[in-house]
Design an enzyme around this catalytic site. Sequence first.
Site, PDB file in Angstrom:
ATOM      1  N   TYR A   1       0.842  -1.206   0.000  1.00  0.00           N
ATOM      2  CA  TYR A   1       0.000   0.000   0.000  1.00  0.00           C
ATOM      3  C   TYR A   1       0.875   1.254   0.000  1.00  0.00           C
ATOM      4  O   TYR A   1       0.544   2.260  -0.635  1.00  0.00           O
ATOM      5  CB  TYR A   1      -0.909   0.007   1.239  1.00  0.00           C
ATOM      6  CG  TYR A   1      -1.895   1.152   1.219  1.00  0.00           C
ATOM      7  CD1 TYR A   1      -3.129   1.005   0.623  1.00  0.00           C
ATOM      8  CD2 TYR A   1      -1.565   2.393   1.778  1.00  0.00           C
ATOM      9  CE1 TYR A   1      -4.027   2.062   0.572  1.00  0.00           C
ATOM     10  CE2 TYR A   1      -2.453   3.454   1.732  1.00  0.00           C
ATOM     11  CZ  TYR A   1      -3.684   3.287   1.131  1.00  0.00           C
ATOM     12  OH  TYR A   1      -4.555   4.346   1.069  1.00  0.00           O
TER      13      TYR A   1
ATOM     14  N   LYS B   1      10.411  -8.323  21.863  1.00  0.00           N
ATOM     15  CA  LYS B   1      10.721  -9.469  22.733  1.00  0.00           C
ATOM     16  C   LYS B   1      12.104 -10.070  22.446  1.00  0.00           C
ATOM     17  O   LYS B   1      12.864 -10.371  23.363  1.00  0.00           O
ATOM     18  CB  LYS B   1       9.651 -10.544  22.523  1.00  0.00           C
ATOM     19  CG  LYS B   1       9.743 -11.697  23.483  1.00  0.00           C
ATOM     20  CD  LYS B   1       9.067 -11.349  24.772  1.00  0.00           C
ATOM     21  CE  LYS B   1       9.017 -12.489  25.740  1.00  0.00           C
ATOM     22  NZ  LYS B   1       8.245 -12.133  26.922  1.00  0.00           N
TER      23      LYS B   1
END
Length: 523
Positions: free
Chosen positions: A89, A379
């Site tokens: 996009y 993480k």
Amino acid sequence: MTQTSSFHDHILILDFGSQVTQLIARRVRESGVYCEIWPFNNADIDKIKAFNPKGIILSGGPCSVLDDGSPRAPEGVFSLGLPLLGICYGQQTMVQQLGGTVEGSDHKEFGRAYVDILADSPLLAGSKWNKGTQEQVWMSHGDRVTALPDGFEIIGKSEGAPYAMIANEAKKFYAVQFHPEVVHTPHGADLYRNFTHTICGCSGDWTMAAFRAEEIRKIRAQVGSGKVICGLSGGVDSSVTAVLLHEAIGDQLTCIYVDTGLMRAGESEQVVSLFREHYNIPLIHEDASALFLGQLDGVTDPEAKRKTIGRLFIEVFDKCAGEIGDAQFLAQGTLYPDVIESVSFTGGPSATIKSHHNVGGLPERMNLKLVEPLRELFKDEVRALGRELGMPEDFIRRHPFPGPGLAIRIPGEITREKIEILRKADTIYLEEIRNAGLYDAIWQAFAVLLPVKTVGVMGDDRTYDHVCALRAVTSTDGMTADYYPYPHDFLGRVATRIINEVRGINRVVYDITSKPPGTIEWE
Ligand code: XMP
């Protein structure tokens, strides 16, 4: 929204709502460059200039540029003189905003596709993407670019996307129709590295060693001579937070470990010995198991269990914190995915700040200021920081474990006896997973003790005992998950051991539900 890292080169990612925008950030950071994700509609030019990025990436997104009111990049980004990279996009809006054409297409491309590389470009320099070859990529688009804006050239094309890779080399604007950030574009990381290093000129100095040193300086500046308390859960995030803080401020830090009685076998002992004996960090170890199990007596509804546990946790934590006296700060292991603002197409940017489990509401209630040294990290970066801090590898690589612990792995009523049975089965299961070398390939694995009894035979006796369900899933973020495809002989071995060694279980089943439609936990 802006975090920090003023010492480093930055890349800005403008998010148009793609499911995989965080993966773009991961690839950029893997190239040693700090980046932030901002919603496209909460990023005006002055704010962008103040952030001072060395380049901007326009993400993918679920909309069509052909729809009225669909998102656009702030106009000013095209005249900042900065390199740009548009993804899917992001490519389409770049093309349209610069005067090219995007059209709907009958030939939708979803999934694996191949791009013919037609030209050389700094975006490809020194990588596996060579002119005259074909590269596997991951496509996911209905619309496609059909005419380029002035100054652009084609670098690559696929069957469904004649302008799969394009560039305006003079302006350093690049755009691709596919998703280089996903693993199904095997050499996609090369494109991000070239964009951040070769094109934007970033130095690649975003390392955990640098982060550690800077964060320690920041913690000292924030905390001064104040006292900090930090709740340990036994998980990676709170543990790394505590070790980093201790390195920064020594015994101004006190950790609190609330033992709910709902941890796995040996876990509380491990946490206490690691922090108290190995790291020598002041630690309050509060054994509140009698309180938790007493209040959970007769509670069977999953949400009621969570609420009871959350409420008791706050009460106990509050009491322990009171014993420390005059603490001004509360340290939490909040991570970057918890603080990224997500794009909402139904009313502007929406904050998706999750309350950190169990201690939600504590800072306000106790009038404490927050210290959140991991706010900028994903993480796997927290794990890398743990390694940098010399933490034990098996601690760093631990699977996630839910705050309510074994309470949500015993559907129905919780008793001490059931907890003991589950602990034994879970220990055997994880031992076999480790022995088979599978632990790191699995996101989360655990046993569940079902409130169902079935008939069996053992020797000459008939048995009537519990069913144990085994769960193991692969996932990248816990939001979606697939069951782990164990070899049958592995499952057979685990089942035999559990039934032979754990009194109270006479049948073992394996859960092959993915998420969605299932959830990872059973409650
Ligand atoms: P579900 O079961 O929702 O789990 O697919 C997704 C991830 O979240 C964990 N989980 C929790 N963690 N408190 C927590 O701290 C909770 O109440 C809770 N419920 C689920 C789960 O273990 C998995 O990693």
